[in-house]
Design a protein around this motif. Structure first.
Motif, PDB file in Angstrom:
ATOM      1  N   LEU A   1     -12.935 -21.375  21.261  1.00  0.00           N
ATOM      2  CA  LEU A   1     -12.221 -20.970  22.476  1.00  0.00           C
ATOM      3  C   LEU A   1     -12.182 -22.101  23.495  1.00  0.00           C
ATOM      4  N   GLN A   2     -13.278 -22.857  23.573  1.00  0.00           N
ATOM      5  CA  GLN A   2     -13.318 -23.983  24.510  1.00  0.00           C
ATOM      6  C   GLN A   2     -12.387 -25.091  24.031  1.00  0.00           C
ATOM      7  N   ALA A   3     -12.356 -25.347  22.721  1.00  0.00           N
ATOM      8  CA  ALA A   3     -11.471 -26.383  22.174  1.00  0.00           C
ATOM      9  C   ALA A   3     -10.008 -26.044  22.436  1.00  0.00           C
ATOM     10  N   ARG A   4      -9.701 -24.760  22.518  1.00  0.00           N
ATOM     11  CA  ARG A   4      -8.321 -24.326  22.780  1.00  0.00           C
ATOM     12  C   ARG A   4      -8.000 -24.277  24.273  1.00  0.00           C
ATOM     13  N   GLY A   5      -8.964 -24.638  25.098  1.00  0.00           N
ATOM     14  CA  GLY A   5      -8.725 -24.688  26.534  1.00  0.00           C
ATOM     15  C   GLY A   5      -8.713 -23.327  27.204  1.00  0.00           C
ATOM     16  N   LEU A   6      -9.299 -22.318  26.543  1.00  0.00           N
ATOM     17  CA  LEU A   6      -9.273 -20.962  27.098  1.00  0.00           C
ATOM     18  C   LEU A   6     -10.493 -20.643  27.941  1.00  0.00           C
ATOM     19  N   VAL A   7     -11.640 -21.212  27.582  1.00  0.00           N
ATOM     20  CA  VAL A   7     -12.866 -20.945  28.342  1.00  0.00           C
ATOM     21  C   VAL A   7     -13.629 -22.252  28.526  1.00  0.00           C
ATOM     22  N   ARG A   8     -14.575 -22.213  29.490  1.00  0.00           N
ATOM     23  CA  ARG A   8     -15.507 -23.328  29.666  1.00  0.00           C
ATOM     24  C   ARG A   8     -16.903 -22.771  29.504  1.00  0.00           C
ATOM     25  N   SER A   9     -17.616 -23.304  28.528  1.00  0.00           N
ATOM     26  CA  SER A   9     -18.960 -22.801  28.221  1.00  0.00           C
ATOM     27  C   SER A   9     -19.964 -23.933  28.399  1.00  0.00           C
ATOM     28  N   ARG A  10     -20.938 -23.724  29.279  1.00  0.00           N
ATOM     29  CA  ARG A  10     -21.964 -24.754  29.521  1.00  0.00           C
ATOM     30  C   ARG A  10     -23.259 -24.342  28.855  1.00  0.00           C
TER      31      ARG A  10
ATOM     32  N   PRO B   1     -26.907 -19.378  32.357  1.00  0.00           N
ATOM     33  CA  PRO B   1     -27.320 -17.982  32.153  1.00  0.00           C
ATOM     34  C   PRO B   1     -26.151 -17.004  32.215  1.00  0.00           C
ATOM     35  N   HIS B   2     -25.032 -17.440  32.821  1.00  0.00           N
ATOM     36  CA  HIS B   2     -23.850 -16.594  32.905  1.00  0.00           C
ATOM     37  C   HIS B   2     -22.992 -16.773  31.653  1.00  0.00           C
ATOM     38  N   GLY B   3     -22.029 -15.910  31.483  1.00  0.00           N
ATOM     39  CA  GLY B   3     -21.118 -16.036  30.352  1.00  0.00           C
ATOM     40  C   GLY B   3     -20.111 -17.151  30.577  1.00  0.00           C
ATOM     41  N   ALA B   4     -19.391 -17.507  29.520  1.00  0.00           N
ATOM     42  CA  ALA B   4     -18.383 -18.564  29.607  1.00  0.00           C
ATOM     43  C   ALA B   4     -17.297 -18.179  30.611  1.00  0.00           C
ATOM     44  N   GLU B   5     -16.797 -19.170  31.350  1.00  0.00           N
ATOM     45  CA  GLU B   5     -15.764 -18.937  32.362  1.00  0.00           C
ATOM     46  C   GLU B   5     -14.376 -18.988  31.720  1.00  0.00           C
ATOM     47  N   VAL B   6     -13.538 -18.028  32.074  1.00  0.00           N
ATOM     48  CA  VAL B   6     -12.154 -18.016  31.590  1.00  0.00           C
ATOM     49  C   VAL B   6     -11.349 -18.988  32.447  1.00  0.00           C
ATOM     50  N   LEU B   7     -10.633 -19.917  31.792  1.00  0.00           N
ATOM     51  CA  LEU B   7      -9.905 -20.956  32.511  1.00  0.00           C
ATOM     52  C   LEU B   7      -8.452 -20.546  32.755  1.00  0.00           C
ATOM     53  N   PRO B   8      -7.853 -21.052  33.838  1.00  0.00           N
ATOM     54  CA  PRO B   8      -6.412 -20.825  34.042  1.00  0.00           C
ATOM     55  C   PRO B   8      -5.635 -21.578  32.979  1.00  0.00           C
ATOM     56  N   PHE B   9      -4.388 -21.161  32.755  1.00  0.00           N
ATOM     57  CA  PHE B   9      -3.556 -21.872  31.782  1.00  0.00           C
ATOM     58  C   PHE B   9      -3.420 -23.319  32.204  1.00  0.00           C
TER      59      PHE B   9
END
Length: 250
Positions: free
Chosen positions: A61-70, A74-82
């Motif tokens: 999902l991160q490779a597709r530019g949909l989320v940012r996961s660090r 402790p929080h879930g991955a952030e959903v990124l804008p298009f």
């Protein structure tokens, strides 16, 4: 023997199912940009999968530019804008693996530019028209001494046209396709023996397009644009594929 015919099925890994469901949630609006996915532990519970499966899904999902996961967050991955960068990456990959031929890319660019010019001829402001004219003047000034400046002014012209069209999606697609096409043929353009003649012809084409836009004649401006692009790119496309480009000429 009669009866239904079935297609072979593809084994699907668990992480792909996780990716599909998250993508569907983003596309439906159930997950919005800036929002967060559940934590890794919660995702493991909801999907009934292992931590490694969740992490592989997040990586995709991160490779597709949909989320940012660090890692360690402790929080879930952030959903990124298009992001246009995601579209650029996808189309570049398609071109590299030869799913998109140069002819298809040029043909699409002819369609996009003509549509933008058609709209610009009807919707442009005087200020936007002045931007186009100024870009062509910079092309003329740079033609015999600075190819980089000529190319930059050419990009400025097309950017001004697309802004005047008022369509953000045309702007994004134009940027993506233009950069991919130039990447594929930049060396051949740079090595062309008649570069100066090409630049002079390009300036004439741009001047004709600006005149048609100024007159509000969108259909003429669009026809001129398609012809100019054909003249510029056809020589780089295999002869057997040029018919696809000629189909757009009138």
């Amino acid at each position: 023997m009669g009866g239904p015919r079935f297609e072979p099925v593809r084994a699907v890994r668990a992480y792909e199912r996780v990716v599909e469901q998250v993508e569907e949630a983003i596309e439906s609006g159930a997950l919005s940009p800036g929002g967060r996915l559940p934590s890794e532990r919660e995702l493991m519970t909801q999907f009934s999968v292992s931590r490694s499966t969740v992490r592989e899904a997040l990586r995709v999902l991160q490779a597709r530019g949909l989320v940012r996961s660090r890692h360690g967050d402790p929080h879930g991955a952030e959903v990124l804008p298009f992001s246009p960068a995601a579209l650029h990456k996808s189309m570049t990959t398609l071109a590299r693996v030869e799913e998109l031929s140069l002819a298809e890319l040029v043909q699409f660019r002819m369609v996009l530019d003509a549509a933008a010019i058609l709209l610009a001829a009807r919707l442009r402001t005087e200020e936007q028209l002045a931007e186009m004219s100024a870009a062509v003047a910079r092309m003329r000034a740079a033609a015999e001494r600075d190819e980089a400046a000529f190319g930059a002014a050419d990009v400025d012209f097309h950017d001004a046209v697309v802004r005047a069209s008022g369509n953000k999606l045309i702007q994004i697609c134009t940027d993506v396709v233009r950069s991919i096409v130039l990447k594929l043929i930049s060396e051949r353009i740079a090595g062309a023996p008649d570069r100066e003649a090409l630049m002079r012809r390009s300036i004439r084409h741009h001047e004709e397009v600006v005149a048609a836009i100024r007159a509000g004649d969108g259909p003429l401006a669009a026809r001129l644009s398609r012809k100019a692009m054909y003249d510029y790119y056809a020589g780089y496309v295999p002869e057997s594929e040029r018919g696809a480009l000629r189909a757009l000429l009138e």
